[in-house]
Motif scaffolding. Structure first.
Motif, mmCIF file in Angstrom:
data_model
loop_
_atom_site.group_PDB
_atom_site.id
_atom_site.type_symbol
_atom_site.label_atom_id
_atom_site.label_comp_id
_atom_site.label_asym_id
_atom_site.label_seq_id
_atom_site.Cartn_x
_atom_site.Cartn_y
_atom_site.Cartn_z
ATOM 1 N N UNK A 1 10.777 -20.017 1.619
ATOM 2 C CA UNK A 1 10.333 -18.977 2.772
ATOM 3 C C UNK A 1 9.420 -17.886 2.265
ATOM 4 N N UNK A 2 9.546 -17.596 0.957
ATOM 5 C CA UNK A 2 8.623 -16.713 0.420
ATOM 6 C C UNK A 2 7.158 -17.146 0.421
ATOM 7 N N UNK A 3 7.309 -18.469 0.007
ATOM 8 C CA UNK A 3 5.847 -19.175 0.207
ATOM 9 C C UNK A 3 5.387 -19.090 1.735
ATOM 10 N N UNK A 4 5.988 -19.145 2.375
ATOM 11 C CA UNK A 4 5.557 -19.288 3.809
ATOM 12 C C UNK A 4 5.156 -18.024 4.291
ATOM 13 N N UNK B 1 4.861 -14.793 15.286
ATOM 14 C CA UNK B 1 6.266 -16.000 15.450
ATOM 15 C C UNK B 1 6.518 -16.381 14.058
ATOM 16 N N UNK B 2 5.691 -16.640 13.241
ATOM 17 C CA UNK B 2 6.104 -17.209 11.738
ATOM 18 C C UNK B 2 6.774 -16.219 10.939
ATOM 19 N N UNK B 3 6.387 -14.824 11.054
ATOM 20 C CA UNK B 3 6.939 -13.821 10.372
ATOM 21 C C UNK B 3 8.234 -13.374 11.101
ATOM 22 N N UNK C 1 10.613 -16.300 9.566
ATOM 23 C CA UNK C 1 10.971 -16.056 8.411
ATOM 24 C C UNK C 1 12.110 -14.950 8.152
ATOM 25 N N UNK C 2 12.036 -13.812 9.122
ATOM 26 C CA UNK C 2 12.847 -12.926 9.237
ATOM 27 C C UNK C 2 14.268 -13.410 9.651
ATOM 28 N N UNK C 3 14.211 -14.315 10.636
ATOM 29 C CA UNK C 3 15.636 -14.903 11.059
ATOM 30 C C UNK C 3 16.159 -15.750 10.130
ATOM 31 N N UNK C 4 15.451 -16.415 9.531
ATOM 32 C CA UNK C 4 16.041 -17.139 8.170
ATOM 33 C C UNK C 4 16.620 -16.306 7.284
ATOM 34 N N UNK C 5 15.737 -15.267 6.653
ATOM 35 C CA UNK C 5 16.526 -14.248 5.925
ATOM 36 C C UNK C 5 17.761 -13.696 6.504
ATOM 37 N N UNK D 1 14.721 -12.996 17.730
ATOM 38 C CA UNK D 1 14.761 -12.492 19.059
ATOM 39 C C UNK D 1 13.688 -12.071 19.680
ATOM 40 N N UNK D 2 13.388 -11.883 20.881
ATOM 41 C CA UNK D 2 12.139 -11.434 21.351
ATOM 42 C C UNK D 2 11.837 -9.993 20.984
ATOM 43 N N UNK D 3 12.473 -8.994 20.833
ATOM 44 C CA UNK D 3 12.304 -7.761 20.306
ATOM 45 C C UNK D 3 11.669 -8.000 18.941
ATOM 46 N N UNK D 4 12.371 -8.771 17.800
ATOM 47 C CA UNK D 4 11.841 -8.794 16.698
ATOM 48 C C UNK D 4 10.325 -9.610 16.726
#
Length: 300
Positions: free
Chosen positions: A230-233, A261-263, A266-270, A284-287
């Motif tokens: 995920x950090x690589x992405x 969308x990608x960021x 990645x935040x959701x995965x974290x 989520x949409x707010x993020x």
């Protein structure tokens, strides 16, 4: 689709295009000029159909195979279908294609002076999926993304008339990152298809076996591996993000949406503590909106 052999060509076309609503970010959002929306949906229809062929996710009834001239006996052979799809793609450039999604693509190809190469790359990626289910190194995975993801960004730039070598370079970084993020979200689903997009060398480094990916919850080693990828992405997204500032107007908002969308993913995965095995972590949409704002301001 009816699930019978009587599906009409328009049903095959509509069923594929309807999948745009389920993507991580809008394929052709309302704020774009109508001509761009039309062309981007035509490109999406191609990309979605070739992925459905490669994943064995075509609608039941065999309409797509019939449209491509594939006999019922070979309709389940993905390589045969991909060969027929490539032959029909080539008709886009010099004849009249058989499949309605490729007929829809033909005016876009002519209007935007698109070349066959990015489309052929997407077909090649899906052929590779039938033959290669594991990647030894990160560089091997990047070479796959060069076929499976980067052509999409190049097509967006071509459709909008904004291609330059530097923009293509940045776009490739973003598209590769988005592909890696999608693989991280879909580890369990991909394993069910006998595919592992986590580089074997990295799995070895983090002491992860394939059996560890087949459980309901990720252990510490799997989480550490997912965090590393995920950090690589994230790094690739940050490197590619200056693409957004290089364009103006509504295209800037579209590209910011891709990066955001990608960021956000990645935040959701974290936020899931890198446990992707129960199912794809989704932002989520707010993020997503927050990330759009950050990206537009160049604060990545």
């Amino acid at each position: 689709m009816t699930g019978t052999g009587t599906a009409r060509p328009v049903d095959a076309e509509r069923g594929t295009l309807d999948k745009a609503a389920g993507e991580n970010f809008p394929v052709a959002p309302f704020f774009l000029p109508r001509a761009w929306r039309t062309d981007l949906m035509a490109v999406y229809g191609f990309a979605r159909l070739v992925d459905d062929i490669g994943d064995g996710d075509l609608a039941p009834g065999g309409a797509d195979a019939r449209l491509l001239g594939v006999s019922p006996r070979a309709a389940d052979d993905r390589l045969v279908l991909l060969d027929a799809f490539e032959a029909d793609l080539r008709r886009v450039f010099d004849a009249t294609p058989r499949h309605p999604l490729l007929r829809r693509l033909q005016p876009t190809v002519r209007r935007c002076s698109l070349t066959p190469e990015p489309f052929l790359g997407l077909i090649a990626a899906n052929r590779q999926d039938q033959l290669v289910g594991r990647y030894e190194t990160y560089d091997d995975l990047l070479a796959y993304c060069e076929l499976s993801a980067n052509p999409v960004g190049r097509l967006v730039l071509a459709v909008t008339g904004t291609s330059t070598p530097e923009r293509i370079r940045r776009s490739d970084m973003i598209c590769t990152a988005l592909q890696i993020v999608e693989h991280l979200q879909d580890v369990a689903e991909d394993l069910g298809r006998d595919r592992v997009y986590l580089p074997a060398a990295d799995m070895k480094r983090f002491h992860v076996e394939e059996a560890d990916l087949a459980t309901n919850r990720a252990g510490a080693s799997v989480r550490a591996l997912i965090a590393y990828e995920a950090q690589r992405a994230r790094d690739l997204l940050n490197e590619g993000a200056p693409l957004v500032g290089s364009v103006h107007g509504r295209l800037k908002l579209l590209l910011a949406g891709f990066v955001a969308g990608g960021r956000a993913a990645v935040h959701a995965i974290a936020a899931a503590e890198y446990d992707v095995l129960p199912g794809p972590p989704k932002p989520g949409k707010l993020r997503l909106l927050r990330e759009v704002g950050v990206t537009l301001r160049g604060e990545g």
